[in-house]
Design a protein around this motif. Structure first.
Motif, PDB file in Angstrom:
ATOM      1  N   GLY A 112       0.792  -1.236   0.000  1.00 56.68           N
ATOM      2  CA  GLY A 112       0.000   0.000   0.000  1.00 56.68           C
ATOM      3  C   GLY A 112       0.819   1.278   0.000  1.00 56.68           C
ATOM      4  N   LEU A 113       1.974   1.261  -0.654  1.00 52.51           N
ATOM      5  CA  LEU A 113       2.805   2.473  -0.686  1.00 52.51           C
ATOM      6  C   LEU A 113       2.618   3.204  -2.012  1.00 52.51           C
ATOM      7  CD1 LEU A 113       6.117   0.898   0.584  1.00 52.51           C
ATOM      8  CD2 LEU A 113       4.564   2.338   1.894  1.00 52.51           C
ATOM      9  N   TYR A 114       2.829   4.539  -1.978  1.00 48.14           N
ATOM     10  CA  TYR A 114       2.848   5.305  -3.217  1.00 48.14           C
ATOM     11  C   TYR A 114       4.273   5.307  -3.743  1.00 48.14           C
ATOM     12  CZ  TYR A 114      -1.863   6.631  -2.242  1.00 48.14           C
ATOM     13  OH  TYR A 114      -3.205   6.575  -2.005  1.00 48.14           O
ATOM     14  N   GLU A 115       4.473   4.661  -4.892  1.00 49.36           N
ATOM     15  CA  GLU A 115       5.835   4.442  -5.365  1.00 49.36           C
ATOM     16  C   GLU A 115       6.492   5.720  -5.840  1.00 49.36           C
ATOM     17  OE1 GLU A 115       6.382   0.964  -7.732  1.00 49.36           O
ATOM     18  OE2 GLU A 115       5.977  -0.096  -5.846  1.00 49.36           O
ATOM     19  N   ALA A 158       9.769   5.560  -2.922  1.00 52.28           N
ATOM     20  CA  ALA A 158       9.409   4.229  -2.430  1.00 52.28           C
ATOM     21  C   ALA A 158       9.564   3.188  -3.534  1.00 52.28           C
ATOM     22  CB  ALA A 158       7.984   4.238  -1.890  1.00 52.28           C
ATOM     23  N   GLY A 159       9.306   3.586  -4.780  1.00 55.89           N
ATOM     24  CA  GLY A 159       9.421   2.647  -5.896  1.00 55.89           C
ATOM     25  C   GLY A 159      10.843   2.169  -6.126  1.00 55.89           C
ATOM     26  N   ARG A 160      11.814   2.895  -5.613  1.00 59.93           N
ATOM     27  CA  ARG A 160      13.223   2.519  -5.817  1.00 59.93           C
ATOM     28  C   ARG A 160      13.775   1.680  -4.676  1.00 59.93           C
ATOM     29  NH1 ARG A 160      15.372   7.194  -8.671  1.00 59.93           N
ATOM     30  NH2 ARG A 160      14.223   7.167 -10.644  1.00 59.93           N
ATOM     31  N   LEU A 161      12.933   1.369  -3.681  1.00 57.51           N
ATOM     32  CA  LEU A 161      13.411   0.559  -2.558  1.00 57.51           C
ATOM     33  C   LEU A 161      13.369  -0.920  -2.925  1.00 57.51           C
ATOM     34  CD1 LEU A 161      11.437   2.247   0.378  1.00 57.51           C
ATOM     35  CD2 LEU A 161      13.830   2.614  -0.205  1.00 57.51           C
ATOM     36  N   GLY A 163      12.500  -4.955  -2.165  1.00 55.36           N
ATOM     37  CA  GLY A 163      11.286  -5.565  -1.617  1.00 55.36           C
ATOM     38  C   GLY A 163      11.266  -5.516  -0.098  1.00 55.36           C
ATOM     39  N   GLY A 164      12.392  -5.847   0.510  1.00 54.78           N
ATOM     40  CA  GLY A 164      12.455  -5.878   1.967  1.00 54.78           C
ATOM     41  C   GLY A 164      12.275  -4.493   2.571  1.00 54.78           C
ATOM     42  N   MET A 165      12.871  -3.495   1.904  1.00 61.46           N
ATOM     43  CA  MET A 165      12.759  -2.132   2.433  1.00 61.46           C
ATOM     44  C   MET A 165      11.347  -1.593   2.252  1.00 61.46           C
ATOM     45  SD  MET A 165      16.440  -0.933   1.094  1.00 61.46           S
ATOM     46  CE  MET A 165      16.485   0.816   1.235  1.00 61.46           C
ATOM     47  N   LYS A 166      10.715  -1.926   1.125  1.00 57.93           N
ATOM     48  CA  LYS A 166       9.318  -1.514   0.928  1.00 57.93           C
ATOM     49  C   LYS A 166       8.448  -2.058   2.041  1.00 57.93           C
ATOM     50  CE  LYS A 166       9.069  -1.204  -4.039  1.00 57.93           C
ATOM     51  NZ  LYS A 166       8.806  -1.956  -5.244  1.00 57.93           N
ATOM     52  N   GLN A 167       8.710  -3.331   2.351  1.00 61.77           N
ATOM     53  CA  GLN A 167       7.905  -3.971   3.360  1.00 61.77           C
ATOM     54  C   GLN A 167       8.089  -3.291   4.708  1.00 61.77           C
ATOM     55  OE1 GLN A 167       9.796  -7.326   4.794  1.00 61.77           O
ATOM     56  NE2 GLN A 167       8.032  -8.641   4.408  1.00 61.77           N
ATOM     57  N   LYS A 168       9.330  -2.904   5.006  1.00 61.46           N
ATOM     58  CA  LYS A 168       9.575  -2.219   6.276  1.00 61.46           C
ATOM     59  C   LYS A 168       8.896  -0.857   6.288  1.00 61.46           C
ATOM     60  CE  LYS A 168      14.058  -4.286   7.168  1.00 61.46           C
ATOM     61  NZ  LYS A 168      15.480  -3.999   6.940  1.00 61.46           N
ATOM     62  N   LEU A 169       8.936  -0.165   5.156  1.00 57.14           N
ATOM     63  CA  LEU A 169       8.278   1.136   5.086  1.00 57.14           C
ATOM     64  C   LEU A 169       6.771   0.966   5.259  1.00 57.14           C
ATOM     65  CD1 LEU A 169       8.292   4.169   4.623  1.00 57.14           C
ATOM     66  CD2 LEU A 169       8.329   3.750   2.169  1.00 57.14           C
ATOM     67  N   GLY A 170       6.213  -0.043   4.592  1.00 63.75           N
ATOM     68  CA  GLY A 170       4.781  -0.319   4.744  1.00 63.75           C
ATOM     69  C   GLY A 170       4.444  -0.555   6.200  1.00 63.75           C
ATOM     70  N   LEU A 171       5.293  -1.314   6.865  1.00 65.83           N
ATOM     71  CA  LEU A 171       5.064  -1.604   8.272  1.00 65.83           C
ATOM     72  C   LEU A 171       5.173  -0.324   9.099  1.00 65.83           C
ATOM     73  CD1 LEU A 171       4.611  -3.914  10.311  1.00 65.83           C
ATOM     74  CD2 LEU A 171       7.077  -4.011  10.591  1.00 65.83           C
ATOM     75  N   ALA A 172       6.194   0.486   8.822  1.00 67.26           N
ATOM     76  CA  ALA A 172       6.374   1.732   9.570  1.00 67.26           C
ATOM     77  C   ALA A 172       5.139   2.614   9.418  1.00 67.26           C
ATOM     78  CB  ALA A 172       7.625   2.468   9.087  1.00 67.26           C
ATOM     79  N   CYS A 173       4.587   2.691   8.191  1.00 67.76           N
ATOM     80  CA  CYS A 173       3.397   3.518   7.958  1.00 67.76           C
ATOM     81  C   CYS A 173       2.215   3.017   8.785  1.00 67.76           C
ATOM     82  CB  CYS A 173       3.023   3.528   6.479  1.00 67.76           C
ATOM     83  SG  CYS A 173       4.161   4.500   5.480  1.00 67.76           S
ATOM     84  N   THR A 174       2.035   1.711   8.851  1.00 70.49           N
ATOM     85  CA  THR A 174       0.891   1.208   9.603  1.00 70.49           C
ATOM     86  C   THR A 174       1.107   1.388  11.107  1.00 70.49           C
ATOM     87  OG1 THR A 174       1.844  -0.987   9.535  1.00 70.49           O
ATOM     88  CG2 THR A 174       0.172  -0.527   7.923  1.00 70.49           C
TER      89      THR A 174
ATOM     90  N   LYS B  13      -0.535  14.934  -1.807  1.00 68.39           N
ATOM     91  CA  LYS B  13      -0.024  13.673  -2.352  1.00 68.39           C
ATOM     92  C   LYS B  13      -0.309  13.582  -3.842  1.00 68.39           C
ATOM     93  CE  LYS B  13      -2.517  10.522  -3.248  1.00 68.39           C
ATOM     94  NZ  LYS B  13      -3.424   9.491  -3.660  1.00 68.39           N
ATOM     95  N   GLU B  14      -1.570  13.911  -4.202  1.00 69.41           N
ATOM     96  CA  GLU B  14      -1.954  13.830  -5.607  1.00 69.41           C
ATOM     97  C   GLU B  14      -1.120  14.807  -6.434  1.00 69.41           C
ATOM     98  OE1 GLU B  14      -4.569  11.499  -5.755  1.00 69.41           O
ATOM     99  OE2 GLU B  14      -3.964  11.405  -7.843  1.00 69.41           O
ATOM    100  N   GLY B  15      -0.896  15.996  -5.867  1.00 69.61           N
ATOM    101  CA  GLY B  15      -0.091  17.003  -6.551  1.00 69.61           C
ATOM    102  C   GLY B  15       1.320  16.498  -6.819  1.00 69.61           C
ATOM    103  N   LEU B  16       1.915  15.876  -5.804  1.00 67.78           N
ATOM    104  CA  LEU B  16       3.265  15.338  -5.974  1.00 67.78           C
ATOM    105  C   LEU B  16       3.281  14.275  -7.060  1.00 67.78           C
ATOM    106  CD1 LEU B  16       4.457  15.022  -2.267  1.00 67.78           C
ATOM    107  CD2 LEU B  16       5.483  16.424  -4.056  1.00 67.78           C
ATOM    108  N   GLN B  17       2.232  13.451  -7.057  1.00 69.00           N
ATOM    109  CA  GLN B  17       2.179  12.391  -8.071  1.00 69.00           C
ATOM    110  C   GLN B  17       2.044  12.973  -9.468  1.00 69.00           C
ATOM    111  OE1 GLN B  17      -0.914   9.718  -6.373  1.00 69.00           O
ATOM    112  NE2 GLN B  17       0.704   8.206  -6.527  1.00 69.00           N
ATOM    113  N   ILE B  18       1.224  14.039  -9.585  1.00 71.50           N
ATOM    114  CA  ILE B  18       1.049  14.664 -10.895  1.00 71.50           C
ATOM    115  C   ILE B  18       2.383  15.205 -11.389  1.00 71.50           C
ATOM    116  CG2 ILE B  18       0.040  16.641 -12.088  1.00 71.50           C
ATOM    117  CD1 ILE B  18      -2.457  16.248 -10.340  1.00 71.50           C
ATOM    118  N   VAL B  19       3.094  15.885 -10.478  1.00 71.84           N
ATOM    119  CA  VAL B  19       4.355  16.504 -10.874  1.00 71.84           C
ATOM    120  C   VAL B  19       5.376  15.432 -11.268  1.00 71.84           C
ATOM    121  CG1 VAL B  19       6.273  17.876 -10.038  1.00 71.84           C
ATOM    122  CG2 VAL B  19       3.950  18.529  -9.469  1.00 71.84           C
ATOM    123  N   ARG B  20       5.352  14.276 -10.559  1.00 68.38           N
ATOM    124  CA  ARG B  20       6.384  13.268 -10.812  1.00 68.38           C
ATOM    125  C   ARG B  20       6.014  12.319 -11.931  1.00 68.38           C
ATOM    126  NH1 ARG B  20       7.824  12.475  -4.634  1.00 68.38           N
ATOM    127  NH2 ARG B  20       8.605  14.576  -4.401  1.00 68.38           N
TER     128      ARG B  20
END
Lengths: 602, 370
Positions: A112-115, A158-161, A163-174, B13-20
């Motif tokens: 559930g991360l925004y990449e 986040a898209g450049r992390l 798999g393991g780091m993404k998972q940790k970030l996902g966990l940190a967010c929750t 967030k949406e704004g950042l996504q649009i820009v990127r």
């Protein structure tokens, strides 16, 4: 680093306790839960009743399609149940969904991360959405970044992390809002064993006396690490309790049979013919057998002696500690005996000859070296496993060996045919079964077979004969007119395998053939693979499952583009043994090898 | 208070996504440029230097004078030949767009000046390219009648149809611009919006979002606000390019332009969000948006094909399209100015569409997955 976090995590719970909420508020309760998506199909969850307590990690275990994700979504109030009651921390998940959302940290599959947002931007967004107060925020970010080790990567997308780091970030967010309940949907998928083990350590640190943690997984070997397990299969709850209790079901009924040597694969079919046998699989150099109650008799003394004589082998037998999977097989009623007809499909070729050869393979994508100087060779009739974390170069190696990708340098050949010199001839000698069966779901079984026989250039009488042989060997006759997508999973796999071997290849490539498949179906599939290997076909397989790796004669671990180790599963395990861990599992061995490789700086 | 913070976080967030995300920028700024220049210069409905064959079979000076008129016209680049049979094969070959035959006896007939016996010319055009054909025909007829009027002979002596309706060079560009803006706004409002929502479903971020304390209305507004702003920016950007760079006149007020655009965006965004509640993958969402918003805006909004000349069924569909009312408003703003008699009824219709579509979206949005 972890101690202060733990104190803070506990602080919130004391505050919850101070409010004097009744005891039920510390648990998840599910009563008579039914959820169906399609009235024509059996429901996804059938009358489920369970209680999930705090203070322990509860594993939600089961194969794909067992209902794990559906259950988690219901617990979060994201789906409405058809029948039954769900109470999360004393709140009704249907009528009080908003309150549930405020108390639950849910990490869906894919995290559930925004990449295209950075690590910090993802965290800030989640903090805003979850109402973390601005004054509390900075210290919370610091704690969680330290805890996950993501501190140095604040500004990375986040898209450049990994798999393991993404998972940790996902966990940190929750974790931002310190939820008293954490629901994690298959966090172990797509993550290498080292990162997976680290995540387990982190969860242990997060476990406070009242916090509820639910971890869903299709890996049965992960179940053993949980404090309590809910075992789901086809929407039914098969077991609820500590995993050790389930394994004990099979106590005294699990044996390892040694002495089969290179011919141990041929023991499976005769063993399964015995009525006392529930399950028989290759495990390293031995065969692992699960028997019915009282079945130990046939494997002690005279019983095994007669069996040895019949097969003219000197077999010995020792008791083995039961595993979670043994017990699961026991509940499911054991493996279905295989169909030896598969073997007759192939002409018997004597083993020994080298059929697959990789010489100093290198693959570069721009500046990135995906595969770096990988060499191996596989003989006829051998089952060779290619293992490694995602992104290690496993799939790239595999694709070069199938001729789907040209190496940047180095050679690969099939039965002596070099892909550079004779790509067409080399390809005609291999069969390839892709991940997620590359079948045409809308076509019937017969149409799929016709199509693939045409693709392999079979014509006229030969085509009809081969098609009929595949139908007989893989037992597809009763499904000929059904569309492929409607087949039961086991038959889908058989059809895919049938299509891949239509032309009688010398080498069979299987790309993660049984990811997320239930153990009975996996056994069925491997029964076919065993028979194929016994006829002298070379099998090369990629897998994430450590127990599947143990079905192989030899395995190779690919890590950071290189071959970190190769050898028989038993040898690798023996090499990893030390006084602190005298009987390492294959996963232990791999983690050790990866850690050594990292220290060695490759 | 908390709701405001959450909404602000979502918009940011949406704004950042649009820009990127380069695709949003391409749709909002590059595509308008491409369309403006394509329609502005490439697909101009006018033409210059049309290759026309003239078979000069008459020897009289009147015939030569008419030929000279063609030679002097900026619209034609004639190829003159004494016999028509030399020219017809070149029409077949695609070399010439048409042939004007000035038959033997043309000058004599003209000189005789008898009303019943007008001089005749023959014009053949390439029917394989009907648009070009009719253009050639109109330009040629215009030129002939002009020649006949201004010539030394009597006005009625050349029998040509006296239709004279070719556009002055820029006019098609004027009338295309409102349509281009409608297409772009439909694209951003409907297609981009439904795509980004579908992307959230595909990547699992929507599921994560729904499990947080954020409300359904906040999620909705979190999509509406950024894409509304993006579309308005893009519309003003297109206007700036059209007026400043291409020299197209704009006679209305910027405020009305803003109002009309905003009203249209209500319905475009509503449509996009309705699509995204049904289509949870980008492939389906893009096709649904293409078929329900972009293509109708391009074909049925009246900027390329005139709505009044359509069959009743198509006219009915066009009446159901918000884009057509936007085009009507914009055409007025560009060519005439703030003409209230045209703007107000169309804006009322746009408001009705917007309220209806957004209302449906609000009703359909819930915090559940299915």
């Amino acid at each position: 680093m972890l101690a202060p976090l733990l104190r803070i995590e506990e602080g919130i719970e004391e505050r919850i306790g101070e409010k004097g909420v009744p005891d039920e508020s510390a648990a998840v309760l599910v009563e008579g839960l039914v959820k169906s998506f399609d009235p024509k199909k059996p429901p996804a969850l059938k009358n489920l009743t369970a209680r999930i307590e705090g203070g322990r990690i509860t594993g939600l275990v089961g194969p794909d399609g067992a209902g794990k994700t559906t259950l988690l979504r219901l617990l979060c109030g994201l789906l409405l149940p058809d029948e039954g009651r769900i109470s999360v921390l004393g709140l009704d998940a249907v009528t009080q969904a908003e309150a549930v959302h405020a108390r639950v940290g849910y990490m869906p599959q894919k995290f559930g991360l925004y990449e295209d947002l950075t690590v910090m931007e993802n965290m800030t967004l989640q903090a805003d959405l979850r109402g973390v107060s601005p004054k509390d925020r900075e210290s919370r970010y610091g704690e969680l970044l330290d805890f996950t080790g993501l501190g140095p990567f604040r500004k990375r997308l986040a898209g450049r992390l990994s798999g393991g780091m993404k998972q940790k970030l996902g966990l940190a967010c929750t974790l931002l809002a310190r939820p008293p309940a954490l629901f994690l949907d298959e966090p172990g998928v797509g993550v290498d064993p080292v990162a997976r083990r680290e995540l387990w350590r982190m969860l242990r640190d997060l476990l406070t006396p009242r916090r509820i943690i639910v971890w869903s997984t299709a890996y049965l070997d992960e179940a053993g690490a949980c404090d309590s397990v809910l075992l789901l299969n086809e929407g039914e709850l098969l077991f609820d309790g500590p995993p050790g209790d389930l394994s004990m079901r099979a106590k005294g009924r699990v044996f390892l049979i040694d002495g089969g040597g290179a011919r141990r694969r041929s023991l499976i079919v005769p063993l399964m013919e015995k009525t006392q046998t529930l399950d028989a699989v290759v495990q390293g150099g031995s065969v692992r057998v699960l028997t019915r109650d009282g079945g130990e008799e046939i494997f002690s003394g005279s019983g095994l002696g007669a069996f040895s004589e019949k097969l003219s082998m000197t077999l010995s037998c020792r008791a083995a500690a039961p595993r979670f999977e043994d017990a699961f097989m026991d509940i499911l009623g054991g493996a279905r005996p295989g169909n030896p007809a598969v073997a007759e499909f192939f002409d018997l070729k004597p083993p020994g000859e080298e059929t697959v050869r990789a010489e100093r393979l290198v693959k570069r994508f721009g500046a990135f070296v995906a595969v770096d100087d990988v060499s191996f060779s596989i003989r006829r009739g051998e089952v060779f496993g290619l293992l490694g974390p995602n992104g290690a170069g496993k799939s790239t190696t595999f694709r070069m060996m199938c001729g789907l990708l040209a190496p940047s340098s180095g050679n690969c050949s099939i039965v002596g045919l070099d892909f550079r010199v004779a790509p067409g001839a080399a390809r005609s000698r291999l069969g390839y079964m892709a991940q997620k069966f590359s079948l045409y779901g809308e076509l019937s079984v017969r149409q799929n077979l016709d199509f693939f026989s045409g693709v392999y250039g079979l014509r006229g009488k030969a085509r009809r004969e081969k098609t009929e042989q595949v139908i007989a060997a893989f037992d597809l006759a009763r499904y000929l007119k059904s569309p492929a997508r409607s087949l039961p999973l086991g038959f889908k796999q058989r059809l895919a395998l049938g299509c891949a071997v239509m032309h009688g290849p010398d080498v069979l490539f299987l790309d993660e053939p049984t990811s997320g498949v239930d153990p009975v179906t996996r056994r069925e599939f491997w029964t076919c693979i065993n028979s194929v290997a016994l006829r002298g076909v070379t099998v090369m397989v990629t897998t994430h499952f450590m127990d599947e790796a143990e079905y192989c004669d030899r395995v190779a671990l690919v890590y950071k583009g290189r071959l970190a180790a190769s050898g028989s599963p038993d040898d690798l395990k023996a090499a990893a043994a030390d006084p602190s861990n005298p009987n390492p599992t294959l996963e232990d061995a791999f983690i050790r090898l990866i850690e050594e490789a990292d220290r060695g700086g490759i | 208070m908390r709701g405001g913070r959450r909404l602000f976080a979502l918009v940011k967030k949406e704004g950042l996504q649009i820009v990127r995300d380069p695709s949003s920028i391409i749709i909002a700024f590059v595509l308008p440029l491409a369309l403006l220049f394509l329609f502005g210069y490439g697909i101009s409905l006018d033409a210059k230097d049309i290759r026309l064959g003239i078979a000069l079979e008459d020897e009289g000076w009147e015939a030569r004078d008419l030929t000279a008129a063609f030679l002097g016209s900026p619209y034609f680049r004639p190829l003159v030949s004494p016999a028509r049979r030399e020219l017809f094969p070149r029409v077949v070959g695609g070399d010439l767009k048409g042939v004007l035959v000035i038959p033997h006896g043309f000058s004599a007939a003209l000189r005789s000046g008898q009303p019943g016996r007008a001089a005749q010319v023959q014009l053949a055009t390439d029917g394989a390219f009907p648009n070009t054909g009719s253009m050639v025909q109109n330009y040629a007829l215009g030129l002939i009648s002009q020649w006949a009027d201004g010539g030394s002979t009597g006005g009625e002596s050349v029998s040509v149809e006296s239709r004279y309706w070719y556009n002055s060079e820029l006019e098609s560009r004027y009338s295309l611009l409102p349509g281009i803006m409608a297409m772009i706004m439909a694209l951003i409002g409907t297609m981009l919006t439904s795509l980004v929502v579908a992307r959230e479903w595909e990547r699992g971020t929507m599921e994560a979002l729904l499990s947080t304390p954020v409300s359904a209305l906040e999620i909705l507004l979190g999509k509406l606000i950024p894409y509304y702003l993006l579309a308005i920016f893009s519309a003003f950007f297109s206007l700036g390019v059209a007026v400043g760079f291409m020299g197209i006149p704009f006679r209305g007020s910027l405020f009305m332009f803003f109002c009309v655009g905003s009203l249209f965006m209500l319905s475009a965004l509503g449509q996009g969000l309705i699509i995204s509640t049904a289509a949870k993958n980008q492939y389906i969402a893009s096709f649904a948006a293409l078929l329900s918003a972009f293509l109708p805006a391009a074909l049925l909004s009246g900027f390329i094909f005139e709505i009044d000349s359509m069959p009743p069924f198509q006219r009915f569909i066009a009446a159901m399209l918000p884009a057509r009312y936007l085009v009507a408003c914009l055409q007025t703003l560009f060519l005439a100015g703030d003409v209230w008699g045209v703007l107000i009824p169309n804006m009322l219709k746009l408001t009705a569409f917007g309220v209806f579509l957004l209302g449906v979206t609000l009703r359909k949005t819930s915090k559940r997955l299915f």
